[in-house]
Scaffold this active site. Sequence first.
Site, PDB file in Angstrom:
ATOM      1  N   GLU A 267     -53.454  94.680 -52.886  1.00  0.00           N
ATOM      2  CA  GLU A 267     -54.548  94.301 -52.252  1.00  0.00           C
ATOM      3  C   GLU A 267     -54.501  94.196 -51.149  1.00  0.00           C
ATOM      4  OE1 GLU A 267     -56.710  93.839 -54.041  1.00  0.00           O
ATOM      5  OE2 GLU A 267     -56.535  93.103 -55.830  1.00  0.00           O
ATOM      6  N   CYS A 301     -61.159  90.598 -46.701  1.00  0.00           N
ATOM      7  CA  CYS A 301     -60.588  92.301 -46.923  1.00  0.00           C
ATOM      8  C   CYS A 301     -61.966  92.817 -46.938  1.00  0.00           C
ATOM      9  CB  CYS A 301     -60.177  92.085 -48.180  1.00  0.00           C
ATOM     10  SG  CYS A 301     -58.520  91.406 -47.741  1.00  0.00           S
TER      11      CYS A 301
HETATM   12  C1  UN1 Z   1     -59.448  88.857 -49.460  1.00  0.00           C
HETATM   13  O1  UN1 Z   1     -59.918  88.740 -48.761  1.00  0.00           O
HETATM   14  O2  UN1 Z   1     -58.544  89.041 -49.169  1.00  0.00           O
HETATM   15  O3  UN1 Z   1     -64.751  88.337 -51.726  1.00  0.00           O
HETATM   16  C2  UN1 Z   1     -59.900  88.533 -50.540  1.00  0.00           C
HETATM   17  C3  UN1 Z   1     -64.595  86.994 -50.708  1.00  0.00           C
HETATM   18  C4  UN1 Z   1     -63.263  86.084 -51.438  1.00  0.00           C
HETATM   19  C5  UN1 Z   1     -62.033  87.199 -51.298  1.00  0.00           C
HETATM   20  C6  UN1 Z   1     -61.269  87.593 -50.309  1.00  0.00           C
HETATM   21  N1  UN1 Z   1     -64.389  85.882 -52.682  1.00  0.00           N
HETATM   22  O4  UN1 Z   1     -65.180  87.945 -49.876  1.00  0.00           O
END
Ligand code: UN1
Length: 514
Positions: A267, A301
């Site tokens: 990820e 992310c």
């Molecule tokens: C991340 O930023 O690694 O979709 C995960 C989202 C959160 C998870 C993000 N539920 O913004």
Amino acid sequence: MDLIKLRKYVLDDLDLKQLNSGIYSEGWTKKPSGKVVESISPIDGRPIASIITGSREDYEEAVKKSEKAFSQWTKLTPPQRGDLIRLIGNELRLKKKSLGRIVSIETGKTTVEGEGEIQEMIDIADFAVGLSRQLHGLQMASERKDHRMYEQYQPLGVIGVITSFNFPSSVWSWNSFIAAIVGDAVIWKPSSKAMLTAISVMNIVTKVVKENRYPGIFSLITGSGREIGTLMSSDTRVKLISFTGSVKSGRTVSETVARRFGKTILELGGNNGSIVTSKANIPLSLKGVAFGALATAGQRCTTTRRIIVEDKVYDEFVHRLKGIYAGVKVGNPLERGVLVGPLIDEEAVKNFTAAVGRAKKEGGKVLFGGKVVKLKDLKDGFYVEPTLIEMPKVTPVTCEETFAPILYAFRYKTLEDAIEIHNSVPQGLSSSIFTTDLTEEEKFLSATGSDCGLANVNTATAGAEIGGAFGGEKDTGGGRESGSDAWKNYARRQTVTINWGTDIPLSQGVKFDV
Ligand code: UN1
């Protein structure tokens, strides 16, 4: 507000006495043999904990204990394993506030986002419990008489989960709760910037494991990515590495694990765009874009890093967005009404400033923000302004993920152009379109539309639910975790053929008469 006092108060509620040990494998290691690392709160830039991290020896111990725990755990049925996750989920419910507060103190998330992090753990626990009664394989029709063919999923063994600071506990649970019901044992290496959260979570989780006499399938090993991360990635005993972090580190992890034919779930970075068309519900789009770009101070992310707005509504949209940005309160994330807390550290602030400078050089015009914020009472915290930069075209800086609240704005004339701009970056995690037009929406969702792992319509790029498989394409790494059938990544697939007849017919009509 005195952070140390607050930290003490919540740690007491979490019954966390063994604060300084960063190693858990069937109990807290009294004296881990690695370096002492301080955890700093980005809220005021001050240390909140000194943690003794692990070394090679501690890692060895964790792997050995995990292998032993795995051999016992795998004898339980998946619903029995689900029972443990249910108990953990219940305990997390009770401790949601305190755990959420630790997340906020250590990572600078607002109070609601800190608690949301724990809610995400509770949600995935519920999901894993249900799933523990639904692990399934296909049955295929056999071409051979009196044969049955099906597939089954077996646990992998010991797996490693390496998490990032921005979702310091929920991403661990996405991986670990699902892996656990499949039958795996998990070694967790958290980010060195969020060790206190990991220790607090582990303290709760392992108390439930111990009190209910389950094998110690969850271990924690703090330490640097360079040392502990490399040990994990190159270790054939660790069957899968689930890694969340930068594209650069992910590439190293991926290459190291691939060399030994291990499995990975990656990820990596996102560079998520929202297309806003002239058919969009503008007030709704503004809210979606603001949340996507500013939540977690732009350190998800899934953060919206680019908006691609149709020419006809561009000026109005950008004008109104600037108005929203002007009303957003930057400050202490523990205070009511604050929507944007600090960045994680000094380096993040430097990266923010550098990106703004580069964007300007590459033809960008700062429409809002762009500067570092020094708060009167939190002078050493790491705050920056929500920033909106108009870009004439896609440039190198807009192809990079800067973990900060910088939003690049692009104009477009046709939807085809918008999709081209959208897909022109190396990353492929999340995407969204704001429109009420069916044709536009379907084009965005077609094979030539968004090239991301997550595609949203009339909602933000950020804020995915746990029920879907989470992950992205291209430089994001291709991994999928959390919901849907992502559980299969934590298992090895076995195709089974059973002959229950009295003869041995061969496939492809081959005759082999002996
Ligand atoms: C991340 O930023 O690694 O979709 C995960 C989202 C959160 C998870 C993000 N539920 O913004």
